[in-house]
Design a protein around this motif. Structure first.
Motif, PDB file in Angstrom:
ATOM      1  N   ASP A 224       0.859  -1.196   0.000  1.00 56.60           N
ATOM      2  CA  ASP A 224       0.000   0.000   0.000  1.00 56.60           C
ATOM      3  C   ASP A 224       0.895   1.245   0.000  1.00 56.60           C
ATOM      4  O   ASP A 224       1.608   1.502   0.981  1.00 56.60           O
ATOM      5  CB  ASP A 224      -0.882  -0.065   1.265  1.00 56.60           C
ATOM      6  CG  ASP A 224      -1.668   1.211   1.483  1.00 56.60           C
ATOM      7  OD1 ASP A 224      -1.589   2.112   0.628  1.00 56.60           O
ATOM      8  OD2 ASP A 224      -2.363   1.283   2.510  1.00 56.60           O
ATOM      9  N   PRO A 236      -5.200  -3.431   2.575  1.00 57.10           N
ATOM     10  CA  PRO A 236      -4.810  -4.645   1.821  1.00 57.10           C
ATOM     11  C   PRO A 236      -5.405  -4.687   0.413  1.00 57.10           C
ATOM     12  O   PRO A 236      -4.873  -5.368  -0.463  1.00 57.10           O
ATOM     13  CB  PRO A 236      -5.360  -5.791   2.681  1.00 57.10           C
ATOM     14  CG  PRO A 236      -6.351  -5.178   3.602  1.00 57.10           C
ATOM     15  CD  PRO A 236      -5.979  -3.758   3.796  1.00 57.10           C
ATOM     16  N   VAL A 241       1.072  -7.720  -2.041  1.00 57.33           N
ATOM     17  CA  VAL A 241       1.418  -8.787  -1.088  1.00 57.33           C
ATOM     18  C   VAL A 241       0.132  -9.456  -0.603  1.00 57.33           C
ATOM     19  O   VAL A 241       0.049 -10.681  -0.491  1.00 57.33           O
ATOM     20  CB  VAL A 241       2.223  -8.202   0.107  1.00 57.33           C
ATOM     21  CG1 VAL A 241       2.528  -9.280   1.134  1.00 57.33           C
ATOM     22  CG2 VAL A 241       3.505  -7.551  -0.390  1.00 57.33           C
ATOM     23  N   GLY A 266       3.075  -5.255  10.574  1.00 57.31           N
ATOM     24  CA  GLY A 266       3.939  -4.428   9.719  1.00 57.31           C
ATOM     25  C   GLY A 266       4.187  -5.130   8.390  1.00 57.31           C
ATOM     26  O   GLY A 266       4.041  -6.356   8.275  1.00 57.31           O
ATOM     27  N   CYS A 267       4.574  -4.341   7.371  1.00 56.18           N
ATOM     28  CA  CYS A 267       4.760  -4.908   6.025  1.00 56.18           C
ATOM     29  C   CYS A 267       5.922  -5.909   5.985  1.00 56.18           C
ATOM     30  O   CYS A 267       5.865  -6.890   5.238  1.00 56.18           O
ATOM     31  CB  CYS A 267       4.992  -3.789   5.021  1.00 56.18           C
ATOM     32  SG  CYS A 267       3.515  -2.775   4.819  1.00 56.18           S
ATOM     33  N   CYS A 270       4.621  -9.101   7.350  1.00 52.72           N
ATOM     34  CA  CYS A 270       3.624  -9.625   6.410  1.00 52.72           C
ATOM     35  C   CYS A 270       4.321 -10.289   5.219  1.00 52.72           C
ATOM     36  O   CYS A 270       3.919 -11.353   4.751  1.00 52.72           O
ATOM     37  CB  CYS A 270       2.755  -8.457   5.955  1.00 52.72           C
ATOM     38  SG  CYS A 270       1.363  -8.946   4.970  1.00 52.72           S
TER      39      CYS A 270
HETATM   40 FE1  SF4 Z   1       0.253  -5.086   2.424  1.00 56.77          FE
HETATM   41 FE2  SF4 Z   1       0.698  -6.681   4.432  1.00 56.77          FE
HETATM   42 FE3  SF4 Z   1       1.695  -4.208   4.423  1.00 56.77          FE
HETATM   43 FE4  SF4 Z   1      -0.903  -4.590   4.723  1.00 56.77          FE
HETATM   44  S1  SF4 Z   1       0.694  -5.264   6.138  1.00 56.77           S
HETATM   45  S2  SF4 Z   1       0.061  -3.100   3.368  1.00 56.77           S
HETATM   46  S3  SF4 Z   1      -1.252  -6.375   3.441  1.00 56.77           S
HETATM   47  S4  SF4 Z   1       2.250  -5.835   3.069  1.00 56.77           S
END
Ligand code: SF4
Length: 328
Positions: A224, A236, A241, A266-267, A270
């Motif tokens: 994002d 999301p 991802v 956190g990204c 994730c």
């Molecule tokens: Fe994307 Fe995961 Fe980050 Fe949310 S936490 S913006 S789903 S990478």
């Protein structure tokens, strides 16, 4: 062949396959082989329609692709795998079928129209590109396949095959079934940069990628763009991802979306979770393909056996076609 119904599908051997091929084609083939007599073709003549000047690696590309097929679960004990150019009867059938289809019909094919727009002037357009659906019709009809799994973009080609079969049966004798399209539901899989996953965009994750390569690639994926800090809630719905989590990590996807929106995830974490999921998913495929490529004779033997089987069918079909057309 049994009375299960016959499926014919194939791919052009342009080298190793990526995750887009896995979810778009191979997972579907794997399911179909349980319910149909499946014939999977290495469409090397079709590859020449655009890569006629790049034939030096074709043999290696064939082995890589077939290793990916088998690694992904295409079982040569259940399905027949063969190389198109090893079946010269397809070329003869292609020639005969090309007599009963008009240039106008082929020029109206939307895929062809798109390609000529890309290629520009007439002198750069190979005749083979115009004839592509006729060669595809020869592939499908020699096997008398009654079902052809396709993506939406291939539907016009199957319509051309049906037209050709109908016209042949009308002009001569009832030889061919009119094959039905079986539309596969393919989830959209973005590449690392958010565009469609494609070898030519350089944004693909390959079935052959090592654990480290997958970790690196997942790290590069776009997320994002509005989420700058860890404490910012994420979205999301605009994150590549997350698209992957939805496809490859269905069980956790809902929780991940909620944790992303509440900024509890956190990204980096994730992405790590996704890399683990992908590495687990691909470990078996990777091992199997490596084992096959270490001894490519196994692949060659599978293809030779498949070719022997389909040539028998191709010869029988050709005999009927020649008789119907009063050719010796
Ligand atoms: Fe994307 Fe995961 Fe980050 Fe949310 S936490 S913006 S789903 S990478």
């Amino acid at each position: 062949m049994s009375n299960k119904g016959t499926i014919l599908s194939g791919s052009r051997p342009t080298g190793k396959l990526h995750l887009g091929h896995l979810i778009g084609v191979l997972d579907n083939w794997k399911d179909l082989q349980e319910d149909y007599d499946c014939i999977f073709e290495v469409a090397d003549w079709h590859a020449l329609t655009t890569k006629y000047d790049q034939t030096e690696n074709i043999k290696q590309h064939i082995r890589e692709m077939v290793a990916d097929w088998i690694g992904a679960g295409i079982d040569p004990r259940k399905s027949t795998l063969f190389i198109q150019s090893d079946v010269p009867e397809i070329a003869e059938l292609h020639l005969l079928l090309s007599m009963i289809v008009s240039v106008g019909r082929l020029e109206r094919n939307p895929t062809y129209k798109e390609q000529i727009q890309e290629l520009g002037d007439n002198d750069s357009i190979p005749f083979g590109l115009l004839e592509y659906p006729v060669l595809q019709a020869a592939d499908i009809l020699f096997a008398k396949a009654d079902t052809v799994p396709v993506g939406e973009d291939q539907l016009p080609h199957i319509e051309i095959t049906r037209d050709i079969a109908r016209r042949f049966n009308y002009l001569y004798e009832e030889v061919f079934p009119e094959p039905e399209s079986k539309l596969a539901k393919v989830p959209r899989l973005p590449g690392l940069d958010g565009r469609k996953m494609s070898k030519s965009y350089g944004n693909a994750i390959y079935l052959s990628d090592s654990k480290d390569e997958i970790n690196d690639k997942v790290n590069q994926m776009v997320t994002d763009p509005e989420r700058i800090r860890l404490s910012d809630p994420g979205n999301p719905d605009v994150c590549s991802v997350y698209d992957f989590h939805e496809i490859f990590n269905k069980e956790e996807a809902e929780d991940i979306a909620a944790e992303c929106r509440s900024a509890d995830l956190g990204c980096v974490d994730c992405k790590n979770r996704l890399a683990n999921v992908l590495n687990n998913e691909l470990a078996g495929i990777r091992n199997k393909r490596e084992e096959l490529l270490a001894n490519p004779k196994q692949i060659d033997e599978i293809l030779a056996k498949g070719t022997q089987k389909v040539r028998k069918q191709a010869k029988e079909t050709l005999k009927e076609v020649r008789a119907a057309m009063n050719l010796k």
